[in-house]
Design a protein around this motif. Structure first.
Motif, short mmCIF file in Angstrom:
data_model
loop_
_atom_site.label_atom_id
_atom_site.label_comp_id
_atom_site.label_asym_id
_atom_site.label_seq_id
_atom_site.Cartn_x
_atom_site.Cartn_y
_atom_site.Cartn_z
N LYS A 74 0.81 -1.22 0.00
CA LYS A 74 0.00 0.00 0.00
C LYS A 74 0.85 1.27 0.00
N ASP A 75 2.13 1.16 0.35
CA ASP A 75 3.02 2.33 0.41
C ASP A 75 3.94 2.45 -0.81
N TRP A 76 3.74 1.62 -1.83
CA TRP A 76 4.64 1.59 -2.98
C TRP A 76 4.73 2.92 -3.69
N HIS A 77 3.66 3.70 -3.68
CA HIS A 77 3.66 4.96 -4.41
C HIS A 77 4.50 6.05 -3.75
N ASP A 78 5.02 5.78 -2.54
CA ASP A 78 5.86 6.76 -1.83
C ASP A 78 7.28 6.81 -2.40
N TYR A 79 7.64 5.88 -3.27
CA TYR A 79 9.00 5.79 -3.78
C TYR A 79 9.02 5.77 -5.30
N THR A 80 10.12 6.23 -5.87
CA THR A 80 10.31 6.23 -7.32
C THR A 80 10.70 4.83 -7.78
N PRO A 81 10.08 4.31 -8.84
CA PRO A 81 10.43 2.97 -9.31
C PRO A 81 11.77 2.95 -10.03
N LEU A 82 12.47 1.81 -9.94
CA LEU A 82 13.70 1.64 -10.70
C LEU A 82 13.39 0.87 -11.97
N GLN A 83 14.29 0.96 -12.96
CA GLN A 83 14.03 0.32 -14.24
C GLN A 83 14.46 -1.14 -14.28
N ARG A 84 15.75 -1.38 -13.97
CA ARG A 84 16.21 -2.77 -14.04
C ARG A 84 17.45 -2.99 -13.19
N PHE A 85 17.58 -4.22 -12.71
CA PHE A 85 18.77 -4.64 -11.99
C PHE A 85 19.81 -5.09 -13.01
N THR A 86 21.09 -4.91 -12.68
CA THR A 86 22.15 -5.43 -13.54
C THR A 86 22.82 -6.60 -12.81
N SER A 87 23.77 -7.23 -13.46
CA SER A 87 24.53 -8.30 -12.82
C SER A 87 25.86 -7.75 -12.28
N GLU A 88 26.03 -6.44 -12.31
CA GLU A 88 27.26 -5.79 -11.84
C GLU A 88 27.14 -5.43 -10.36
N TYR A 89 28.30 -5.32 -9.70
CA TYR A 89 28.36 -4.96 -8.28
C TYR A 89 29.40 -3.87 -8.06
N VAL A 90 29.17 -3.04 -7.03
CA VAL A 90 30.14 -2.01 -6.68
C VAL A 90 31.31 -2.63 -5.92
N SER A 91 32.40 -1.89 -5.82
CA SER A 91 33.57 -2.37 -5.06
C SER A 91 33.26 -2.29 -3.56
N ASP A 92 34.05 -2.98 -2.78
CA ASP A 92 33.89 -2.95 -1.32
C ASP A 92 34.06 -1.53 -0.78
N ASP A 93 34.96 -0.75 -1.39
CA ASP A 93 35.19 0.64 -0.95
C ASP A 93 33.93 1.49 -1.12
N VAL A 94 33.28 1.34 -2.26
CA VAL A 94 32.05 2.10 -2.51
C VAL A 94 30.96 1.66 -1.54
N LEU A 95 30.84 0.37 -1.33
CA LEU A 95 29.83 -0.17 -0.41
C LEU A 95 30.07 0.35 1.01
N GLU A 96 31.31 0.33 1.46
CA GLU A 96 31.64 0.83 2.80
C GLU A 96 31.36 2.33 2.94
N ALA A 97 31.69 3.11 1.92
CA ALA A 97 31.44 4.56 1.95
C ALA A 97 29.93 4.83 2.04
N GLY A 98 29.14 4.05 1.30
CA GLY A 98 27.70 4.20 1.35
C GLY A 98 27.12 3.82 2.70
N LYS A 99 27.61 2.73 3.27
CA LYS A 99 27.12 2.30 4.59
C LYS A 99 27.49 3.32 5.67
N LYS A 100 28.67 3.89 5.54
CA LYS A 100 29.12 4.92 6.50
C LYS A 100 28.20 6.15 6.42
#
Length: 104
Positions: A74-100
């Protein structure tokens, strides 16, 4: 209920591509970045596998997933939809910076 589907919110960091094919964080004019929020939609292509995965928004922005949160249908309209997932992943450094950034 017909038409109902699983909805998740994805908190992510905007990315760009460098000359080496890596995905560094896309910084703003002040040299910082902000986390943003998107959701799966009925027409989202691909599947979410794990944190760090990259998806593409409907505006063709690449985003690295920092956190995935289930959302009530029921709350789905509160967020912008994404188009598609890829099979790519960010580096550990990027992931850690985002989590921080998420914790601050």
């Amino acid at each position: 209920m017909k038409g109902k589907y699983e909805v998740n919110q994805y908190i992510g960091v905007p990315l760009e591509t460098d000359d080496s094919g890596n995905y560094p964080i896309k910084m703003d004019e002040s040299g910082d970045f902000k986390l943003h929020s998107w959701r799966t939609g009925k027409h989202t292509k691909g599947k979410f596998k794990k944190v760090g995965q990259i998806f593409i928004t409907e505006n063709n922005l690449m985003v690295g997933i920092i956190k995935a949160i289930p959302v009530a249908f029921k709350d789905w309209h509160d967020y912008t939809p994404l188009q598609r997932f890829t099979s790519e992943y960010v580096s550990d450094d990027v992931l850690e910076a985002g989590k921080k950034k998420l914790k601050s």
